[in-house]
Design a protein around this motif. Structure first.
Motif, PDB file in Angstrom:
ATOM      1  N   SER A 138       1.018  -1.324   0.257  1.00 21.66           N
ATOM      2  CA  SER A 138      -0.034   0.046   0.046  1.00 21.66           C
ATOM      3  C   SER A 138       0.810   1.053   0.362  1.00 21.66           C
ATOM      4  CB  SER A 138      -0.588  -0.048   1.046  1.00 21.66           C
ATOM      5  OG  SER A 138      -0.311  -0.103   1.840  1.00 21.66           O
ATOM      6  N   THR A 139       0.233   2.595  -0.507  1.00 24.95           N
ATOM      7  CA  THR A 139       1.476   3.378  -0.691  1.00 24.95           C
ATOM      8  C   THR A 139       0.769   4.729   0.219  1.00 24.95           C
ATOM      9  OG1 THR A 139       0.996   3.679  -3.283  1.00 24.95           O
ATOM     10  CG2 THR A 139       2.307   2.694  -2.696  1.00 24.95           C
ATOM     11  N   GLY A 140       1.394   6.272  -0.256  1.00 24.42           N
ATOM     12  CA  GLY A 140       0.852   7.150   0.110  1.00 24.42           C
ATOM     13  C   GLY A 140       1.660   8.204  -0.436  1.00 24.42           C
ATOM     14  N   TYR A 141       0.833   9.438  -0.755  1.00 27.38           N
ATOM     15  CA  TYR A 141       2.190  10.398  -1.183  1.00 27.38           C
ATOM     16  C   TYR A 141       1.151  11.840  -0.730  1.00 27.38           C
ATOM     17  CZ  TYR A 141       2.508   7.001  -5.159  1.00 27.38           C
ATOM     18  OH  TYR A 141       2.881   6.160  -5.166  1.00 27.38           O
ATOM     19  N   GLY A 142       2.333  12.633  -0.267  1.00 25.12           N
ATOM     20  CA  GLY A 142       2.484  14.324  -0.131  1.00 25.12           C
ATOM     21  C   GLY A 142       1.396  14.760  -1.406  1.00 25.12           C
ATOM     22  N   ASP A 143       0.789  15.581  -0.729  1.00 25.39           N
ATOM     23  CA  ASP A 143      -0.484  16.772  -0.816  1.00 25.39           C
ATOM     24  C   ASP A 143       0.127  17.389  -2.654  1.00 25.39           C
ATOM     25  OD1 ASP A 143      -2.182  17.532   1.630  1.00 25.39           O
ATOM     26  OD2 ASP A 143      -2.296  15.302   0.721  1.00 25.39           O
ATOM     27  N   SER A 144       1.542  17.432  -2.545  1.00 24.45           N
ATOM     28  CA  SER A 144       2.091  18.714  -3.538  1.00 24.45           C
ATOM     29  C   SER A 144       2.365  17.123  -4.506  1.00 24.45           C
ATOM     30  CB  SER A 144       3.300  19.346  -3.304  1.00 24.45           C
ATOM     31  OG  SER A 144       4.244  18.205  -2.668  1.00 24.45           O
ATOM     32  N   VAL A 145       2.414  15.973  -4.268  1.00 25.42           N
ATOM     33  CA  VAL A 145       3.043  15.129  -5.687  1.00 25.42           C
ATOM     34  C   VAL A 145       2.066  14.598  -5.852  1.00 25.42           C
ATOM     35  CG1 VAL A 145       4.868  15.785  -4.503  1.00 25.42           C
ATOM     36  CG2 VAL A 145       3.813  13.348  -4.112  1.00 25.42           C
ATOM     37  N   LYS A 146       0.846  14.402  -5.550  1.00 26.12           N
ATOM     38  CA  LYS A 146      -0.236  13.177  -5.266  1.00 26.12           C
ATOM     39  C   LYS A 146      -0.460  13.233  -6.969  1.00 26.12           C
ATOM     40  CE  LYS A 146      -2.364  12.573  -1.111  1.00 26.12           C
ATOM     41  NZ  LYS A 146      -3.454  13.025  -0.375  1.00 26.12           N
ATOM     42  N   GLY A 147      -1.167  12.224  -7.622  1.00 24.10           N
ATOM     43  CA  GLY A 147      -1.152  11.882  -9.536  1.00 24.10           C
ATOM     44  C   GLY A 147      -0.232  12.576  -9.525  1.00 24.10           C
ATOM     45  N   ARG A 148       1.270  12.712  -9.682  1.00 24.59           N
ATOM     46  CA  ARG A 148       1.937  12.838 -10.863  1.00 24.59           C
ATOM     47  C   ARG A 148       3.328  11.867 -10.179  1.00 24.59           C
ATOM     48  NH1 ARG A 148       4.849  17.578 -10.038  1.00 24.59           N
ATOM     49  NH2 ARG A 148       4.428  18.247  -8.188  1.00 24.59           N
ATOM     50  N   PHE A 149       3.626  11.749  -8.927  1.00 21.15           N
ATOM     51  CA  PHE A 149       4.493  10.608  -8.111  1.00 21.15           C
ATOM     52  C   PHE A 149       4.004   9.685  -8.423  1.00 21.15           C
ATOM     53  CE2 PHE A 149       7.838  14.265  -6.359  1.00 21.15           C
ATOM     54  CZ  PHE A 149       7.821  14.321  -8.043  1.00 21.15           C
ATOM     55  N   SER A 150       5.093   8.426  -8.713  1.00 21.33           N
ATOM     56  CA  SER A 150       4.446   6.732  -8.542  1.00 21.33           C
ATOM     57  C   SER A 150       5.827   6.141  -7.560  1.00 21.33           C
ATOM     58  CB  SER A 150       4.145   6.357  -9.434  1.00 21.33           C
ATOM     59  OG  SER A 150       3.456   5.198  -9.014  1.00 21.33           O
ATOM     60  N   ILE A 151       5.627   5.910  -6.357  1.00 23.51           N
ATOM     61  CA  ILE A 151       6.467   4.865  -5.733  1.00 23.51           C
ATOM     62  C   ILE A 151       6.422   3.110  -5.884  1.00 23.51           C
ATOM     63  CG2 ILE A 151       5.196   4.248  -3.563  1.00 23.51           C
ATOM     64  CD1 ILE A 151       7.874   5.348  -1.904  1.00 23.51           C
ATOM     65  N   SER A 152       7.306   2.694  -6.595  1.00 19.17           N
ATOM     66  CA  SER A 152       7.200   1.369  -6.216  1.00 19.17           C
ATOM     67  C   SER A 152       8.389   0.384  -6.235  1.00 19.17           C
ATOM     68  CB  SER A 152       6.951   1.000  -7.471  1.00 19.17           C
ATOM     69  OG  SER A 152       8.138   1.623  -8.465  1.00 19.17           O
ATOM     70  N   LYS A 153       8.392  -0.551  -5.141  1.00 20.64           N
ATOM     71  CA  LYS A 153       9.417  -1.348  -5.007  1.00 20.64           C
ATOM     72  C   LYS A 153       9.578  -2.752  -6.190  1.00 20.64           C
ATOM     73  CE  LYS A 153       7.273  -3.049  -1.053  1.00 20.64           C
ATOM     74  NZ  LYS A 153       6.978  -3.108   0.564  1.00 20.64           N
ATOM     75  N   ASP A 154      11.258  -2.927  -6.541  1.00 19.67           N
ATOM     76  CA  ASP A 154      11.007  -4.709  -7.037  1.00 19.67           C
ATOM     77  C   ASP A 154      12.021  -5.466  -6.018  1.00 19.67           C
ATOM     78  OD1 ASP A 154      12.529  -6.750  -8.502  1.00 19.67           O
ATOM     79  OD2 ASP A 154      12.348  -5.567 -10.016  1.00 19.67           O
ATOM     80  N   LYS A 155      10.900  -5.974  -5.687  1.00 22.23           N
ATOM     81  CA  LYS A 155      11.436  -6.943  -4.522  1.00 22.23           C
ATOM     82  C   LYS A 155      12.715  -7.428  -5.119  1.00 22.23           C
ATOM     83  CE  LYS A 155       6.873  -7.173  -2.500  1.00 22.23           C
ATOM     84  NZ  LYS A 155       5.800  -8.161  -2.113  1.00 22.23           N
ATOM     85  N   ALA A 156      12.607  -8.598  -6.113  1.00 28.05           N
ATOM     86  CA  ALA A 156      13.594  -9.321  -6.563  1.00 28.05           C
ATOM     87  C   ALA A 156      14.711  -8.543  -6.437  1.00 28.05           C
ATOM     88  CB  ALA A 156      13.254 -10.114  -8.193  1.00 28.05           C
ATOM     89  N   LYS A 157      15.016  -7.703  -7.114  1.00 29.11           N
ATOM     90  CA  LYS A 157      16.470  -6.278  -7.370  1.00 29.11           C
ATOM     91  C   LYS A 157      16.235  -5.726  -5.450  1.00 29.11           C
ATOM     92  CE  LYS A 157      16.011  -5.408 -12.116  1.00 29.11           C
ATOM     93  NZ  LYS A 157      15.546  -4.570 -13.046  1.00 29.11           N
TER      94      LYS A 157
END
Length: 123
Positions: A56-75
């Motif tokens: 699950s993810t969350g964002y600051g108001d200033s970046v919502k809709g423009r930034f996306s956080i993700s992770k690659d568990k294998a890497k």
């Protein structure tokens, strides 16, 4: 020994995109909370985005809709995709790791930090 190493920062024009990476060693990205912060000169460090162990993810108001956080568990790598960049997004960007994402904006709860990568957006 835990190490977090950011990369991907660059100079781009407004409206452009950047993808930041945070490679980890000695730490499993899926085990807890990971977050991105940024700090511009003369300003406090600001929480940008976080991702929990359950993805699950969350964002600051200033970046919502423009930034996306993700992770690659294998890497064992954390990412921040930044689109529609604005000059006010210019800052040093840091990744950080903590046991939980509760109150993720509180910097002192993070156990590990990277050294940062610079993103500069020109108008």
């Amino acid at each position: 020994q835990v190490q977090l190493v950011e990369s991907g920062g660059a100079s781009v024009q407004a409206g452009g995109s950047l993808r930041l990476s945070c490679a980890t060693s000695g730490y499993v990205v899926s085990s807890g909370c990971m977050a991105w912060f940024r700090q511009a000169p003369g300003k406090e460090r600001e929480g940008v985005a976080h991702i929990n162990s359950d993805d699950s993810t969350g964002y600051g108001d200033s970046v919502k809709g423009r930034f996306s956080i993700s992770k690659d568990k294998a890497k064992n790598t954390l990412y921040l995709q930044m689109d529609s960049l604005k000059p006010e997004d210019s800052a040093m960007y840091y990744c950080a790791a903590a046991s939980t994402c509760f109150l993720f904006r509180i910097t002192r709860k993070y156990d590990y930090w990277g050294q940062g990568t610079q993103a500069t957006v020109s108008s």
